[in-house]
Design a protein around this motif. Structure first.
Motif, short mmCIF file in Angstrom:
data_model
loop_
_atom_site.label_atom_id
_atom_site.label_comp_id
_atom_site.label_asym_id
_atom_site.label_seq_id
_atom_site.Cartn_x
_atom_site.Cartn_y
_atom_site.Cartn_z
N LYS A 1 23.14 46.03 21.16
CA LYS A 1 22.55 47.31 21.11
C LYS A 1 22.06 47.91 22.51
CE LYS A 1 18.58 49.32 18.47
NZ LYS A 1 17.49 49.06 17.32
N LYS B 1 24.91 49.20 24.61
CA LYS B 1 25.36 50.38 24.14
C LYS B 1 24.61 51.63 24.50
CE LYS B 1 27.90 53.47 21.75
NZ LYS B 1 29.07 53.77 22.43
N GLU B 2 23.29 51.50 24.26
CA GLU B 2 22.22 52.62 24.37
C GLU B 2 21.89 52.73 26.07
OE1 GLU B 2 18.63 51.49 22.24
OE2 GLU B 2 19.71 51.74 20.42
N LYS B 3 21.95 51.90 26.79
CA LYS B 3 21.59 52.07 28.09
C LYS B 3 22.81 52.02 29.22
CE LYS B 3 17.03 50.22 27.29
NZ LYS B 3 15.84 49.06 27.76
N ASN C 1 26.35 52.43 27.78
CA ASN C 1 27.59 52.97 27.16
C ASN C 1 28.62 51.75 27.08
OD1 ASN C 1 28.73 54.69 25.62
ND2 ASN C 1 29.71 55.82 27.26
#
Length: 346
Positions: A69, A72-74, A76
């Motif tokens: 997670k 993905k968020e920080k 990509n």
């Protein structure tokens, strides 16, 4: 007395194994180690492969989900998790990866073509594959999976198991190529279990329903296993609800913990090999046994059932694995020499 108007468990989402909290208590250092090893992926470089190991219920899978997670968020960077308990062959694992990535026209049954489809799909992209419960794969299949996936460029591999035994069983060339960095997950301290349980229950279970005393009792009984603690809490809440009690009763927690502990032991034994189960059964029957006597009992059993016994070194690894998993207790015997005394967990 607090009068409950609705079901005691308002939202069970917080108690599910799949729930990923916003913050992971007691695993900050492990998260930093993992992210550091995977940092090369941000520049499309090959990352350092990882081997996460430790007793059940110590947050290995939850941490892997959390890291995916974060990436993905920080950064990509995408990733997926494959459960090797369910997908226990290279073909099944490859098929699951392709299915999760929704790669079109990859229905071809040949493994080589599926692998080529995956290679083209990931070309130029950084990606992470988490292989949970990788020790469920046969040693030869495990080597095949890791060798072929590691050939893919810009991919980071995270392997999760209860011990490093599955890593040592890899073919020499695969173990050398993988060169995995090991991250150990110890059993949680009582204070960490209290934080984990409190963080899970407070969104839906106020102190009037589950006191700090009850949470502390659960933490002490869990023996560092967060999964057992949470399942004990869930079972205790359900029992209180069925008995029409207004709060979780501390006196009932012991019964619920025994149930959760038995479920955990059954799960662990199911994940182990037949030789593990034989050794565990011998210790259980004897109550306690010296290491040399356990070896002789094991050899006699194998001869009786016409089973090829383990090599002495592998036998030692298997017994150590049982102790690491918390299925038996290993302590130094009060006799001369390097002798261990094994006891069954009460």
């Amino acid at each position: 007395m607090y009068q409950r108007q609705t079901s005691m468990i308002v939202d069970e989402t917080f108690l599910r194994d799949s729930y990923i909290p916003e913050k992971l208590f007691g695993r900050e250092s492990q998260i930093q180690e993992i992210l550091k090893c995977l940092s090369g992926l941000q520049n499309k470089h090959k990352s350092i492969n990882l081997w996460l190991y430790g007793p059940p219920g110590t947050g290995k899978t939850t941490t892997a989900h959390y890291v995916l997670k974060e990436l993905k968020e920080k950064a990509n960077i995408n990733g997926i998790l494959v459960n090797c308990w369910e997908k226990n062959s290279f073909y099944d694992i490859l098929d699951d990866i392709i299915l999760q990535l929704r790669i079109l026209r990859a229905e071809e049954h040949r493994t080589s073509l599926k692998l080529e489809k995956l290679r083209k799909h990931l070309s130029g992209s950084s990606f992470v594959v988490v292989l949970d419960e990788i020790d469920q794969l046969k040693a030869s299949e495990r080597s095949t999976v890791l060798y072929n996936l590691d050939l893919l460029s810009c991919i980071g591999l995270i392997c999760i198991s209860n011990s490093r035994q599955a890593q040592f069983e890899l073919e020499d060339r695969v173990r050398s190529r993988l060169n995995a960095y090991s991250v150990y997950f110890p059993a949680y301290a009582v204070e960490e279990i209290i934080e984990i349980v409190a963080n899970r229950v407070r969104p839906f279970l106020p102190e009037e329903l589950c006191s700090e005393v009850a949470i502390g009792q659960i933490a002490r009984m869990s023996c560092g296993d967060a999964r057992v603690a949470i399942r004990t809490l869930q079972a205790a809440a359900q029992l209180a609800e069925s008995d029409k009690l207004d709060s979780i009763c501390v006196d009932s927690l012991k019964k619920q913990w025994d149930s959760a502990k038995e479920a955990k032991q059954g799960y662990l034994l199911a994940t182990l090999t037949e030789d593990h189960r034989i050794l565990c059964q011998i210790v259980k029957q004897k109550g306690q046994i010296l290491s040399g006597d356990l070896w002789q009992e094991y050899l006699q059993h194998c001869e009786k059932v016409k089973r090829k016994p383990l090599a002495p070194r592998t036998f030692s690894d298997y017994v150590n694995g049982l102790a690491q998993a918390g299925l038996i207790i290993s302590e130094r015997a009060r006799v001369k020499g390097k002798v261990r005394l094994f006891k069954i967990v009460s």
